[in-house]
Enzyme design. Sequence first.
Site, short mmCIF file in Angstrom:
data_model
loop_
_atom_site.label_atom_id
_atom_site.label_comp_id
_atom_site.label_asym_id
_atom_site.label_seq_id
_atom_site.Cartn_x
_atom_site.Cartn_y
_atom_site.Cartn_z
N CYS A 125 29.14 25.24 36.41
CA CYS A 125 28.13 25.96 35.64
C CYS A 125 28.11 25.91 34.01
O CYS A 125 27.68 24.74 33.67
CB CYS A 125 28.08 27.31 36.31
SG CYS A 125 26.49 28.26 36.06
N GLY A 184 57.14 53.22 44.63
CA GLY A 184 56.98 53.20 46.14
C GLY A 184 55.87 52.28 46.57
O GLY A 184 55.82 52.06 47.81
N GLU A 227 33.49 28.25 44.04
CA GLU A 227 34.55 29.18 44.41
C GLU A 227 33.83 30.55 45.43
O GLU A 227 34.74 31.27 45.73
CB GLU A 227 35.05 29.62 42.99
CG GLU A 227 34.18 30.55 42.20
CD GLU A 227 33.42 29.61 41.38
OE1 GLU A 227 33.01 30.12 40.31
OE2 GLU A 227 33.16 28.65 41.56
N VAL A 234 53.81 48.20 46.75
CA VAL A 234 54.14 46.97 47.00
C VAL A 234 54.76 46.13 45.80
O VAL A 234 55.78 45.53 46.01
CB VAL A 234 52.98 46.02 47.71
CG1 VAL A 234 53.29 44.69 47.99
CG2 VAL A 234 52.32 46.86 48.82
N ASP A 235 54.09 46.47 44.48
CA ASP A 235 54.40 45.45 43.64
C ASP A 235 56.02 45.74 42.90
O ASP A 235 56.65 44.89 42.95
CB ASP A 235 53.38 45.53 42.34
CG ASP A 235 52.01 45.24 43.15
OD1 ASP A 235 51.86 44.53 44.00
OD2 ASP A 235 51.04 45.84 42.30
N SER A 236 55.99 46.87 42.79
CA SER A 236 57.45 47.26 42.10
C SER A 236 58.60 46.93 43.22
O SER A 236 59.62 46.73 42.86
CB SER A 236 57.46 48.78 41.67
OG SER A 236 57.16 49.61 42.62
N HIS A 283 28.54 27.04 42.08
CA HIS A 283 29.88 27.73 41.99
C HIS A 283 30.50 27.49 43.47
O HIS A 283 30.35 28.18 44.48
CB HIS A 283 29.74 29.28 41.89
CG HIS A 283 29.33 29.56 40.46
ND1 HIS A 283 30.05 29.93 39.56
CD2 HIS A 283 27.99 29.95 39.96
CE1 HIS A 283 29.69 30.36 38.26
NE2 HIS A 283 28.17 30.26 38.71
#
Length: 508
Positions: free
Chosen positions: A79, A221, A168, A223-225, A166
């Site tokens: 684009c 508590g 994506e 997911v990430d940490s 696009h």
Amino acid sequence: MQEKVLILDFGSQYTQLIARRVRELNIYCEIFPFDSKKYIFNQYKAIILSGSPYSVRADNSLKLDLSSVKGKIPLLGICYGAQLLANNYLGEVKASNKREYGRANLNSIIQSELLDGVINGSQVWMSHADTIFKLPANSKRIASTAEVENAAFKFSNENTYGIQFHPEVYHSIDGKKILYNFLINISKIKQSWTASSFVESTIRELRSKIKDEKVILGLSGGVDSSVAAVILNKAIGENLYCVFIDNGLLRKNEFDSVLDQYKGMGLNVIGVDAKQRFYNELKGVSDPEQKRKAIGKIFIDVFDDEASKINDVKWLAQGTIYPDVIESISVKGPSATIKSHHNVGGLPDYMKLKVVEPLRMLFKDEVRNVGAELNISNKILMRHPFPGPGLAIRILGDIDENKVRILQDADDIFIGELKKHNLYSKIWQAGVMLLPVRSVGVMGDERTYENCVALRAVTSTDGMTADWYNLPYDFLQDVSNKIINNVKGINRVVYDISSKPPATIEWE
């Protein structure tokens, strides 16, 4: 060394989607603002230029000199990126009454490596006001649409391409195939970006970076940490000190249950009851940004207290993930700052700690894949995202212990019923909002004037966009009755049916 793709962000709403599609092909990629000084072209195997809300014709257009890489590294302009290539190399971009938004179909496809396997009539997604009237010098058209003659082009004798649609976006039916052709067939990039390779390389890098120094990590508590803690634990073992703070804004009974769960994972976890410190700091504060800042300040203070108890701690680890990083960048053109409660804001100078963020280049679903590779329980991995400020941004207005109690009780019923009816795993994120609204009701033979809560449940892939989940009416009726009958202080329940955008997932 990991082969990687550079995505240059010119401000498109779809830039993160480009990265998602590239990662789905098991290829590592990084996003940088187009004018960042942090990328070096020759470190990448391919370069993708994003779209943009700007016009290349405008006085304030976003300009980039590509002369050092064009013809040397495979380059795909999407684009605005395609129009930039045209504008830079003697093509002509104009406003047109033949602008295209939404669905279109490719035609007049000329055989090329980029469009290999894409047939005439393939649906693509357009979103542009300008169009390329004249192709850049030394290039040829490889596809059109009914309204746009130069929908795709290639520079002769080099792997430089421009497309005005696009790939994506899901609506571009062969979009993933086009990206596959560009990255794998043209750029010759190996599909080696996997959870297993990430774990292996990250553990190696963490050992090299941290050596035998001590690290303190705040657990939430979520997911990430949790994944960050386990991968650090595998890398540095007993030199990792985890702190789980009860800020009084967690879900009901969450502090004790999560603390037990962490200890069962072999992590060295210190539990800190800091509820009253947070409540005192939040007293009378109703502005969402001020709440976040107040919570952030106390978290830092508590961490500083705990870090000072550990001899010679050098690092603070955080569970920052890629959307946090992307959404916290603010430069001309690319993504404006959306979130202010993430970890990416830095630390006060007095803490003197270096920051390590082992997951900062992963999207949420990739974090879960890495967690599975590390054999972390699904109970943690499939847990819904929970905001950093906790229930503070689900209580609209000021906060006190009674409001927290009301919200915790209502939320506990809602989440419990989702799990009981096998709906929890179908939903990306769910929770209850306590509204600054009191309404008249009738309970028994008496009139009441009590609080209203809103239930929120959304589906999403990575939190960038989200749609409300169509909960069954009988489920909503049952949950509403349970909340009103069992939570003192609530006499009205509503359901939020707003999507992101234009709404956000959280209310504050």
